[in-house]
Design a protein around this motif. Structure first.
Motif, PDB file in Angstrom:
ATOM      1  N   SER A 144       0.828  -1.208   0.000  1.00  0.00           N
ATOM      2  CA  SER A 144       0.000   0.000   0.000  1.00  0.00           C
ATOM      3  C   SER A 144       0.863   1.259   0.000  1.00  0.00           C
ATOM      4  CB  SER A 144      -0.965   0.004   1.183  1.00  0.00           C
ATOM      5  OG  SER A 144      -0.263   0.133   2.393  1.00  0.00           O
ATOM      6  N   VAL A 145       1.987   1.236   0.715  1.00  0.00           N
ATOM      7  CA  VAL A 145       2.889   2.393   0.710  1.00  0.00           C
ATOM      8  C   VAL A 145       3.511   2.565  -0.668  1.00  0.00           C
ATOM      9  CG1 VAL A 145       5.047   3.306   1.659  1.00  0.00           C
ATOM     10  CG2 VAL A 145       3.324   2.336   3.182  1.00  0.00           C
ATOM     11  N   VAL A 146       3.888   1.456  -1.327  1.00  0.00           N
ATOM     12  CA  VAL A 146       4.448   1.530  -2.678  1.00  0.00           C
ATOM     13  C   VAL A 146       3.415   2.127  -3.639  1.00  0.00           C
ATOM     14  CG1 VAL A 146       5.232   0.138  -4.652  1.00  0.00           C
ATOM     15  CG2 VAL A 146       6.141  -0.294  -2.368  1.00  0.00           C
ATOM     16  N   CYS A 147       2.164   1.700  -3.542  1.00  0.00           N
ATOM     17  CA  CYS A 147       1.099   2.261  -4.391  1.00  0.00           C
ATOM     18  C   CYS A 147       0.930   3.754  -4.143  1.00  0.00           C
ATOM     19  CB  CYS A 147      -0.223   1.544  -4.142  1.00  0.00           C
ATOM     20  SG  CYS A 147      -0.271  -0.118  -4.798  1.00  0.00           S
ATOM     21  N   LEU A 148       0.994   4.160  -2.884  1.00  0.00           N
ATOM     22  CA  LEU A 148       0.869   5.569  -2.549  1.00  0.00           C
ATOM     23  C   LEU A 148       2.017   6.379  -3.153  1.00  0.00           C
ATOM     24  CD1 LEU A 148      -0.484   7.896  -0.968  1.00  0.00           C
ATOM     25  CD2 LEU A 148       0.977   7.255   0.962  1.00  0.00           C
ATOM     26  N   VAL A 149       3.237   5.873  -3.024  1.00  0.00           N
ATOM     27  CA  VAL A 149       4.403   6.586  -3.563  1.00  0.00           C
ATOM     28  C   VAL A 149       4.314   6.679  -5.082  1.00  0.00           C
ATOM     29  CG1 VAL A 149       6.913   6.425  -3.872  1.00  0.00           C
ATOM     30  CG2 VAL A 149       5.907   6.072  -1.616  1.00  0.00           C
ATOM     31  N   VAL A 150       3.928   5.600  -5.753  1.00  0.00           N
ATOM     32  CA  VAL A 150       3.788   5.615  -7.213  1.00  0.00           C
ATOM     33  C   VAL A 150       2.708   6.605  -7.623  1.00  0.00           C
ATOM     34  CG1 VAL A 150       3.080   4.225  -9.205  1.00  0.00           C
ATOM     35  CG2 VAL A 150       4.716   3.306  -7.559  1.00  0.00           C
ATOM     36  N   SER A 151       1.594   6.615  -6.916  1.00  0.00           N
ATOM     37  CA  SER A 151       0.509   7.554  -7.227  1.00  0.00           C
ATOM     38  C   SER A 151       0.956   9.000  -7.058  1.00  0.00           C
ATOM     39  CB  SER A 151      -0.703   7.303  -6.337  1.00  0.00           C
ATOM     40  OG  SER A 151      -1.194   6.018  -6.525  1.00  0.00           O
ATOM     41  N   LEU A 152       1.651   9.279  -5.961  1.00  0.00           N
ATOM     42  CA  LEU A 152       2.139  10.641  -5.728  1.00  0.00           C
ATOM     43  C   LEU A 152       3.176  11.045  -6.768  1.00  0.00           C
ATOM     44  CD1 LEU A 152       2.447  10.705  -1.835  1.00  0.00           C
ATOM     45  CD2 LEU A 152       0.754  11.880  -3.244  1.00  0.00           C
ATOM     46  N   ALA A 153       4.051  10.118  -7.150  1.00  0.00           N
ATOM     47  CA  ALA A 153       5.056  10.418  -8.171  1.00  0.00           C
ATOM     48  C   ALA A 153       4.398  10.699  -9.510  1.00  0.00           C
ATOM     49  CB  ALA A 153       6.048   9.260  -8.292  1.00  0.00           C
ATOM     50  N   ALA A 154       3.385   9.909  -9.862  1.00  0.00           N
ATOM     51  CA  ALA A 154       2.671  10.136 -11.121  1.00  0.00           C
ATOM     52  C   ALA A 154       1.965  11.485 -11.109  1.00  0.00           C
ATOM     53  CB  ALA A 154       1.675   9.005 -11.367  1.00  0.00           C
ATOM     54  N   LYS A 155       1.337  11.812  -9.997  1.00  0.00           N
ATOM     55  CA  LYS A 155       0.655  13.104  -9.870  1.00  0.00           C
ATOM     56  C   LYS A 155       1.660  14.245  -9.950  1.00  0.00           C
ATOM     57  CE  LYS A 155      -2.942  15.625  -8.446  1.00  0.00           C
ATOM     58  NZ  LYS A 155      -4.159  15.792  -9.160  1.00  0.00           N
ATOM     59  N   ALA A 156       2.799  14.097  -9.283  1.00  0.00           N
ATOM     60  CA  ALA A 156       3.829  15.138  -9.313  1.00  0.00           C
ATOM     61  C   ALA A 156       4.399  15.304 -10.717  1.00  0.00           C
ATOM     62  CB  ALA A 156       4.943  14.803  -8.320  1.00  0.00           C
ATOM     63  N   ALA A 157       4.559  14.193 -11.445  1.00  0.00           N
ATOM     64  CA  ALA A 157       5.094  14.270 -12.803  1.00  0.00           C
ATOM     65  C   ALA A 157       4.149  15.027 -13.740  1.00  0.00           C
ATOM     66  CB  ALA A 157       5.359  12.860 -13.340  1.00  0.00           C
ATOM     67  N   ARG A 158       2.842  14.896 -13.527  1.00  0.00           N
ATOM     68  CA  ARG A 158       1.872  15.630 -14.347  1.00  0.00           C
ATOM     69  C   ARG A 158       1.852  17.113 -14.032  1.00  0.00           C
ATOM     70  NH1 ARG A 158      -3.397  12.260 -13.533  1.00  0.00           N
ATOM     71  NH2 ARG A 158      -2.220  11.529 -11.763  1.00  0.00           N
ATOM     72  N   CYS A 159       2.308  17.490 -12.831  1.00  0.00           N
ATOM     73  CA  CYS A 159       2.288  18.888 -12.418  1.00  0.00           C
ATOM     74  C   CYS A 159       3.544  19.659 -12.827  1.00  0.00           C
ATOM     75  CB  CYS A 159       2.120  18.977 -10.901  1.00  0.00           C
ATOM     76  SG  CYS A 159       0.506  18.387 -10.341  1.00  0.00           S
ATOM     77  N   VAL A 160       4.569  18.960 -13.325  1.00  0.00           N
ATOM     78  CA  VAL A 160       5.803  19.622 -13.716  1.00  0.00           C
ATOM     79  C   VAL A 160       5.548  20.391 -15.009  1.00  0.00           C
ATOM     80  CG1 VAL A 160       8.182  19.247 -14.498  1.00  0.00           C
ATOM     81  CG2 VAL A 160       7.235  17.876 -12.621  1.00  0.00           C
ATOM     82  N   PRO A 161       5.849  21.708 -15.017  1.00  0.00           N
ATOM     83  CA  PRO A 161       5.600  22.484 -16.240  1.00  0.00           C
ATOM     84  C   PRO A 161       6.579  22.100 -17.352  1.00  0.00           C
ATOM     85  CG  PRO A 161       6.647  23.831 -14.556  1.00  0.00           C
ATOM     86  CD  PRO A 161       6.378  22.498 -13.945  1.00  0.00           C
ATOM     87  N   ASP A 162       6.112  22.178 -18.564  1.00  0.00           N
ATOM     88  CA  ASP A 162       6.982  21.896 -19.710  1.00  0.00           C
ATOM     89  C   ASP A 162       7.998  23.012 -19.870  1.00  0.00           C
ATOM     90  OD1 ASP A 162       5.716  19.526 -20.385  1.00  0.00           O
ATOM     91  OD2 ASP A 162       4.162  20.599 -21.509  1.00  0.00           O
ATOM     92  N   PRO A 163       9.252  22.679 -20.244  1.00  0.00           N
ATOM     93  CA  PRO A 163      10.279  23.727 -20.394  1.00  0.00           C
ATOM     94  C   PRO A 163      10.069  24.567 -21.638  1.00  0.00           C
ATOM     95  CG  PRO A 163      11.246  21.508 -20.653  1.00  0.00           C
ATOM     96  CD  PRO A 163       9.799  21.352 -20.378  1.00  0.00           C
TER      97      PRO A 163
END
Length: 163
Positions: A144-163
Motif C-alpha cells: 500500500s505504501v508503494v502504491c501511494l508513492v507511485v501515485s504521488l510520483a505520477a501526480k507530481a510528474a503531471r504537475c511539472v511544467p513543460d520547459p
C-alpha cells in the motif's frame, strides 16, 4: 498503526513545542526507551528462561509492578485504538466521498457506518491467536505504501511544467 499515527503526530508535536524543545523531548524519549529495553533484556538474561514480557515484569519488579505495567499497557492500547479509529474515519470519509458519492459530503452517522463497515471487514484479523499470525499483513502494508508513492510520483510528474 501506531507507527503511522506517531509519524503523523511527531512533526506536529515538534512544531508545537519548538524545534529545540521538540528535539530534546525526542532524544529523552529515545533514551528512556533504550533504558527500558536494557532493563527488560537484562532481567530476562539474569533470570534465564523467561519467555514473555509478563514473566520478566513479575520477576524483575514483583507482582505489583507486573499488574501496574500491564494495566498501563492495556489503557495505552485502548487509547491508541480510539485514536486509530478516529484517524480511520477521517481518512475513509474523503475517499468514500470522492470515489463512491461523486464528491457529495457524508453526514456524521454515514461516516460512523462507513467506519463500522470497514472495522467489520478487518475484524477476522483481530481473532488471530498471536501477532505472529499477522506477519503476512506486513506485505500488504508495504504494497500500500508503494502504491501511494507511485501515485504521488505520477501526480507530481503531471504537475511539472513543460520547459
Amino acid at each position: 498503526t501506531i507507527v503511522g499515527g506517531g509519524s503523523l503526530s511527531v512533526p506536529w508535536a515538534v512544531d508545537q513545542a519548538g524545534f529545540v524543545m521538540g528535539l530534546g523531548l525526542l532524544i529523552l524519549s529515545a533514551a528512556l526507551s533504550c533504558i527500558a529495553v536494557h532493563f527488560l533484556l537484562g532481567s530476562a538474561r539474569r533470570y534465564g528462561g523467561l519467555r514473555s514480557y509478563d514473566e520478566v515484569l513479575r520477576v524483575a519488579g514483583g507482582k505489583w509492578a507486573q499488574r501496574t505495567t500491564i494495566l498501563a499497557i492495556v489503557f495505552t492500547t485502548f487509547l491508541t485504538l480510539v485514536a486509530n479509529q478516529i484517524l480511520l474515519r477521517q481518512l475513509l470519509t474523503p475517499l468514500a466521498s470522492h470515489f463512491i458519492l461523486d464528491g457529495r459530503a457524508l453526514g456524521h452517522w454515514a461516516q460512523v457506518a462507513l467506519q463500522c463497515g470497514f472495522v467489520a471487514l478487518v475484524l477476522p484479523l483481530c481473532c488471530l491467536p498471536t501477532l505472529n499470525s499477522l506477519r503476512h499483513v506486513g506485505l500488504l502494508s508495504v504494497a500500500s505504501v508503494v502504491c501511494l508513492v507511485v501515485s504521488l510520483a505520477a501526480k507530481a510528474a503531471r504537475c511539472v511544467p513543460d520547459p
